[in-house]
Design a protein around this motif. Structure first.
Motif, PDB file in Angstrom:
ATOM      1  N   SER A  41       0.836  -1.198   0.000  1.00 23.89           N
ATOM      2  CA  SER A  41       0.000   0.000   0.000  1.00 23.89           C
ATOM      3  C   SER A  41       0.877   1.257   0.000  1.00 23.89           C
ATOM      4  CB  SER A  41      -0.915   0.009   1.233  1.00 23.89           C
ATOM      5  OG  SER A  41      -1.769  -1.118   1.225  1.00 23.89           O
ATOM      6  N   LEU A  42       1.960   1.194   0.782  1.00 22.32           N
ATOM      7  CA  LEU A  42       2.905   2.302   0.801  1.00 22.32           C
ATOM      8  C   LEU A  42       3.541   2.500  -0.570  1.00 22.32           C
ATOM      9  CD1 LEU A  42       4.603   4.414   2.342  1.00 22.32           C
ATOM     10  CD2 LEU A  42       6.202   2.560   2.911  1.00 22.32           C
ATOM     11  N   ASN A  43       3.882   1.381  -1.230  1.00 22.44           N
ATOM     12  CA  ASN A  43       4.474   1.447  -2.559  1.00 22.44           C
ATOM     13  C   ASN A  43       3.531   2.119  -3.558  1.00 22.44           C
ATOM     14  OD1 ASN A  43       6.570   0.603  -4.550  1.00 22.44           O
ATOM     15  ND2 ASN A  43       4.880  -0.597  -5.358  1.00 22.44           N
ATOM     16  N   THR A  44       2.260   1.759  -3.488  1.00 22.97           N
ATOM     17  CA  THR A  44       1.270   2.350  -4.391  1.00 22.97           C
ATOM     18  C   THR A  44       1.104   3.848  -4.122  1.00 22.97           C
ATOM     19  OG1 THR A  44       0.075   0.249  -4.534  1.00 22.97           O
ATOM     20  CG2 THR A  44      -1.130   2.234  -5.155  1.00 22.97           C
ATOM     21  N   LEU A  45       1.047   4.213  -2.837  1.00 24.61           N
ATOM     22  CA  LEU A  45       0.921   5.628  -2.484  1.00 24.61           C
ATOM     23  C   LEU A  45       2.126   6.430  -2.980  1.00 24.61           C
ATOM     24  CD1 LEU A  45      -0.398   7.992  -0.964  1.00 24.61           C
ATOM     25  CD2 LEU A  45       0.800   7.213   1.100  1.00 24.61           C
ATOM     26  N   LEU A  46       3.332   5.894  -2.766  1.00 26.22           N
ATOM     27  CA  LEU A  46       4.535   6.591  -3.210  1.00 26.22           C
ATOM     28  C   LEU A  46       4.604   6.673  -4.732  1.00 26.22           C
ATOM     29  CD1 LEU A  46       7.184   5.145  -0.708  1.00 26.22           C
ATOM     30  CD2 LEU A  46       6.186   7.437  -0.728  1.00 26.22           C
ATOM     31  N   ASN A  47       4.137   5.643  -5.422  1.00 24.66           N
ATOM     32  CA  ASN A  47       4.054   5.710  -6.888  1.00 24.66           C
ATOM     33  C   ASN A  47       3.165   6.868  -7.331  1.00 24.66           C
ATOM     34  OD1 ASN A  47       5.761   3.753  -7.911  1.00 24.66           O
ATOM     35  ND2 ASN A  47       4.253   2.124  -7.756  1.00 24.66           N
ATOM     36  N   TYR A  48       2.024   6.969  -6.670  1.00 21.67           N
ATOM     37  CA  TYR A  48       1.074   8.039  -6.997  1.00 21.67           C
ATOM     38  C   TYR A  48       1.703   9.417  -6.791  1.00 21.67           C
ATOM     39  CZ  TYR A  48      -2.964  11.142  -6.443  1.00 21.67           C
ATOM     40  OH  TYR A  48      -3.853  12.192  -6.549  1.00 21.67           O
ATOM     41  N   LEU A  49       2.490   9.534  -5.706  1.00 12.12           N
ATOM     42  CA  LEU A  49       3.088  10.826  -5.383  1.00 12.12           C
ATOM     43  C   LEU A  49       4.299  11.149  -6.259  1.00 12.12           C
ATOM     44  CD1 LEU A  49       2.988  10.609  -1.479  1.00 12.12           C
ATOM     45  CD2 LEU A  49       1.410  11.855  -2.965  1.00 12.12           C
ATOM     46  N   LEU A  50       5.143  10.141  -6.531  1.00 11.47           N
ATOM     47  CA  LEU A  50       6.445  10.404  -7.147  1.00 11.47           C
ATOM     48  C   LEU A  50       6.467  10.249  -8.668  1.00 11.47           C
ATOM     49  CD1 LEU A  50       8.751   8.644  -4.514  1.00 11.47           C
ATOM     50  CD2 LEU A  50       8.283  11.085  -4.765  1.00 11.47           C
ATOM     51  N   ILE A  51       5.560   9.430  -9.221  1.00  9.78           N
ATOM     52  CA  ILE A  51       5.560   9.289 -10.686  1.00  9.78           C
ATOM     53  C   ILE A  51       5.008  10.549 -11.341  1.00  9.78           C
ATOM     54  CG2 ILE A  51       4.534   8.048 -12.639  1.00  9.78           C
ATOM     55  CD1 ILE A  51       4.671   5.516 -11.016  1.00  9.78           C
ATOM     56  N   PHE A  52       3.884  11.043 -10.795  1.00  9.51           N
ATOM     57  CA  PHE A  52       3.194  12.172 -11.430  1.00  9.51           C
ATOM     58  C   PHE A  52       3.374  13.498 -10.699  1.00  9.51           C
ATOM     59  CE2 PHE A  52       0.704   8.253 -12.161  1.00  9.51           C
ATOM     60  CZ  PHE A  52       0.923   8.124 -13.517  1.00  9.51           C
ATOM     61  N   GLY A  53       4.026  13.476  -9.518  1.00 15.89           N
ATOM     62  CA  GLY A  53       4.232  14.717  -8.786  1.00 15.89           C
ATOM     63  C   GLY A  53       2.984  15.234  -8.107  1.00 15.89           C
ATOM     64  N   ASN A  54       2.173  14.348  -7.548  1.00 15.10           N
ATOM     65  CA  ASN A  54       0.944  14.759  -6.869  1.00 15.10           C
ATOM     66  C   ASN A  54       1.229  15.281  -5.461  1.00 15.10           C
ATOM     67  OD1 ASN A  54      -1.107  14.051  -8.883  1.00 15.10           O
ATOM     68  ND2 ASN A  54      -0.461  11.947  -8.522  1.00 15.10           N
ATOM     69  N   LEU A  55       0.338  16.127  -4.956  1.00 15.98           N
ATOM     70  CA  LEU A  55       0.388  16.682  -3.597  1.00 15.98           C
ATOM     71  C   LEU A  55       1.716  17.396  -3.308  1.00 15.98           C
ATOM     72  CD1 LEU A  55      -1.309  13.775  -1.586  1.00 15.98           C
ATOM     73  CD2 LEU A  55      -2.361  15.807  -2.605  1.00 15.98           C
ATOM     74  N   GLY A  56       2.267  18.045  -4.313  1.00 13.89           N
ATOM     75  CA  GLY A  56       3.469  18.831  -4.125  1.00 13.89           C
ATOM     76  C   GLY A  56       4.776  18.073  -4.242  1.00 13.89           C
ATOM     77  N   PHE A  57       4.730  16.761  -4.467  1.00 16.40           N
ATOM     78  CA  PHE A  57       5.958  15.986  -4.638  1.00 16.40           C
ATOM     79  C   PHE A  57       6.495  16.171  -6.049  1.00 16.40           C
ATOM     80  CE2 PHE A  57       4.327  14.074  -0.870  1.00 16.40           C
ATOM     81  CZ  PHE A  57       5.405  13.494  -0.228  1.00 16.40           C
ATOM     82  N   PRO A  58       7.808  15.964  -6.263  1.00 18.74           N
ATOM     83  CA  PRO A  58       8.371  16.116  -7.616  1.00 18.74           C
ATOM     84  C   PRO A  58       7.890  15.000  -8.547  1.00 18.74           C
ATOM     85  CG  PRO A  58      10.016  15.227  -6.109  1.00 18.74           C
ATOM     86  CD  PRO A  58       8.845  15.628  -5.266  1.00 18.74           C
ATOM     87  N   ALA A  59       7.668  15.335  -9.803  1.00 21.65           N
ATOM     88  CA  ALA A  59       7.267  14.349 -10.810  1.00 21.65           C
ATOM     89  C   ALA A  59       8.519  13.688 -11.370  1.00 21.65           C
ATOM     90  CB  ALA A  59       6.470  15.027 -11.921  1.00 21.65           C
ATOM     91  N   LEU A  60       8.812  12.477 -10.913  1.00 24.78           N
ATOM     92  CA  LEU A  60      10.059  11.801 -11.271  1.00 24.78           C
ATOM     93  C   LEU A  60       9.872  10.715 -12.324  1.00 24.78           C
ATOM     94  CD1 LEU A  60      11.559  11.415  -7.675  1.00 24.78           C
ATOM     95  CD2 LEU A  60      12.014  13.213  -9.358  1.00 24.78           C
ATOM     96  N   GLY A  61       8.644  10.437 -12.722  1.00 23.45           N
ATOM     97  CA  GLY A  61       8.401   9.421 -13.734  1.00 23.45           C
ATOM     98  C   GLY A  61       8.818   8.041 -13.279  1.00 23.45           C
ATOM     99  N   LEU A  62       9.540   7.325 -14.143  1.00 24.85           N
ATOM    100  CA  LEU A  62       9.937   5.952 -13.841  1.00 24.85           C
ATOM    101  C   LEU A  62      10.891   5.896 -12.654  1.00 24.85           C
ATOM    102  CD1 LEU A  62       9.115   3.298 -15.150  1.00 24.85           C
ATOM    103  CD2 LEU A  62      11.241   3.334 -16.441  1.00 24.85           C
ATOM    104  N   LYS A  63      11.723   6.916 -12.480  1.00 27.06           N
ATOM    105  CA  LYS A  63      12.617   6.978 -11.328  1.00 27.06           C
ATOM    106  C   LYS A  63      11.813   7.016 -10.030  1.00 27.06           C
ATOM    107  CE  LYS A  63      16.474   9.650  -9.401  1.00 27.06           C
ATOM    108  NZ  LYS A  63      17.335  10.842  -9.572  1.00 27.06           N
TER     109      LYS A  63
END
Length: 468
Positions: free
Chosen positions: A170-192
């Protein structure tokens, strides 16, 4: 029949149900992750898919080591020799850590060279290189998690791996949502961002499962460093005689699957993307049967250790029957839901059509694949018949599946769905070899007999009571 046995029915809920929930969470969240990565395009899907091929070899080796440990642990637990269960865990941890260091080194320092084995597409290699390097930092933690999870299930405690895995995924999915697309102010890092999410979640999973064992005083606690080495030469010899064929078999199988994936990549990037999507859906379909296989392995191993041969045979037949009937139902569900599921992915019309055809074929062949899984992984391996299953799997893949794939791809130049049909001849070969072995009853081996250990007796019954 086993269905009328209370212990059999209880094992389905106590052991199989937590594994099913864990696998359902794993497959469902992986499914969501693939959808999120899929939004980045076919190149990203192919990059993750090909990077996962190398990771898959590593996971297969861990599976071999941890499955070998679970076979011994289940039988010793059935015999109520808990001190030997801890020895099995310690030895398997040493082996898996050695393997993880090698794979971690390769993926961190040579990711580009590894990916060039599968494809010559420079864009796929560049994206996959970043992903594989970051994921490589999680390999050591993953190896420890695998061993603890396998042995916990073998002693009937499948709940801890279930809760830990569900939380980590669940944590992995949440972090994917935040870090792949840059949601909720996180950087959009794509595949990284997806790779970072995988790394963090696996480190958290490792921390939770090890700390849970000590917090809840599960009978897998090591009080001294020397407990990791508290095995005698008799056990080491028997462990390798039983486990080495299992490790080699899984390794050869993973290498064969990598050849299949190389063959798919030879067809084209669209074929890889279509197969990656269809394969993710198939993994979800296998959720129930993975849990069933786990329960089968534990219960059959416990009964062999306890010396109840009549229950061993009765339970085995019941598990195989459950696998057969259940696979028919799940196969029908795959066929009915394939259309709506594929609309979630951003693929070309050609890739979409190919994935739909592959899912139809997967639903048709699911029955024989599931019966083989229960028969080989659940029954024969639980009986310690690992030399036979090594020969069975190797012969089916390398003498049947491998040549058929080569002919379909490199000689006949067939589309991927025809290649898949050719490869499925391997499953029928396994079944033809495995059924007579099961009927002969020669697969039942009590591995707890005549095994030399240092003297560690004294707390077995107390440990068992505290763990229930």
């Amino acid at each position: 029949m086993g269905f009328r046995d209370k212990e059999f029915r209880r094992s389905i809920f106590v052991i199989a149900l937590p594994i099913i929930i864990q696998q359902l969470a794993t497959s469902s969240l992986n499914f969501i992750d693939v959808i999120m990565v899929g939004r980045l395009g076919e190149t990203s899907i192919a990059s993750v898919g090909l990077s996962s091929n190398f990771t898959f070899i590593y996971i297969c080796l861990l599976n071999g080591i941890s499955t070998g440990a679970s076979i011994f642990a289940a039988q010793f637990w059935g015999k109520k020799e808990v001190h030997h269960v801890r020895s099995v865990l310690g030895f398997s941890l040493l082996l898996s850590l050695s393997v993880s260091l090698l794979f971690s080194f390769a993926s961190i320092f040579f990711p580009g060279r590894i990916l060039s084995i599968y494809t010559n597409d420079p864009e796929v290699i560049e994206q996959g290189r970043i992903f594989l390097r970051l994921v490589g930092f999680s390999f050591v933690a993953t190896s420890i998690t695998f061993c603890y999870s396998a042995v916990l299930r073998s002693i009937g405690n499948a709940k801890i791996p279930m809760f830990v895995s569900v939380f980590a995924l669940s944590l992995n999915t949440l972090l994917n949502y935040l870090l792949i697309f840059g949601n909720l102010g996180f950087p959009a890092l794509g595949l990284k961002g997806s790779a970072i999410a995988t790394l963090v979640s696996r480190l958290v999973e490792f921390g939770l499962i090890v700390s849970s064992v000590y917090i809840f005083k599960i009978p897998l606690v090591f009080k001294r460093i020397r407990d990791f080495f508290s095995v005698g030469s008799g056990f080491v010899r028997k462990y390798f005689i039983t486990t080495l064929p299992l490790i080699l078999g899984i390794t050869f199988w993973s290498l064969g699957l990598n050849f299949y994936n190389i063959s798919y990549a030879h067809i084209g990037t669209q074929a890889v993307a279509a197969y990656s999507v269809a394969g993710t859906v198939e993994q979800i379909a296998f959720v129930v049967f993975t849990g069933l296989s786990g329960a089968c392995n534990v219960l059959i191993g416990n009964r062999i250790g306890a010396g109840h041969k009549d229950k061993v045979l009765s339970y085995s037949r019941s598990f195989i029957w459950l696998a057969f009937t259940g696979s028919l139902i799940v196969g029908a569900c795959i066929y009915l839901l394939s259309g709506p599921v594929l609309t979630l992915y951003s693929m070309s019309a050609e890739a979409h059509t190919t994935a739909r055809t592959l899912l139809l074929l997967m639903s048709c062949f699911l029955c024989v694949k599931v019966v083989n899984m229960i028969l080989i992984q659940g029954v024969l391996n639980a009986g310690g018949d690992t030399v036979f299953t090594f020969v069975q799997n190797s012969a089916a893949m390398w003498a049947v599946g491998f040549p058929m794939a080569y002919i379909a791809v490199y000689r006949l130049h067939l589309p991927i769905y025809w290649v898949y049909i050719f490869i499925m001849s391997e499953e029928f070969a396994k079944l033809i070899i495995g059924v007579p072995r099961f009927l002969s009853k020669k697969w039942i081996h009590n591995l707890t007999e005549n095994t030399a250990y240092p003297n560690q007796r004294g707390q077995s019954e107390e440990w068992i009571e505290n763990s229930m």
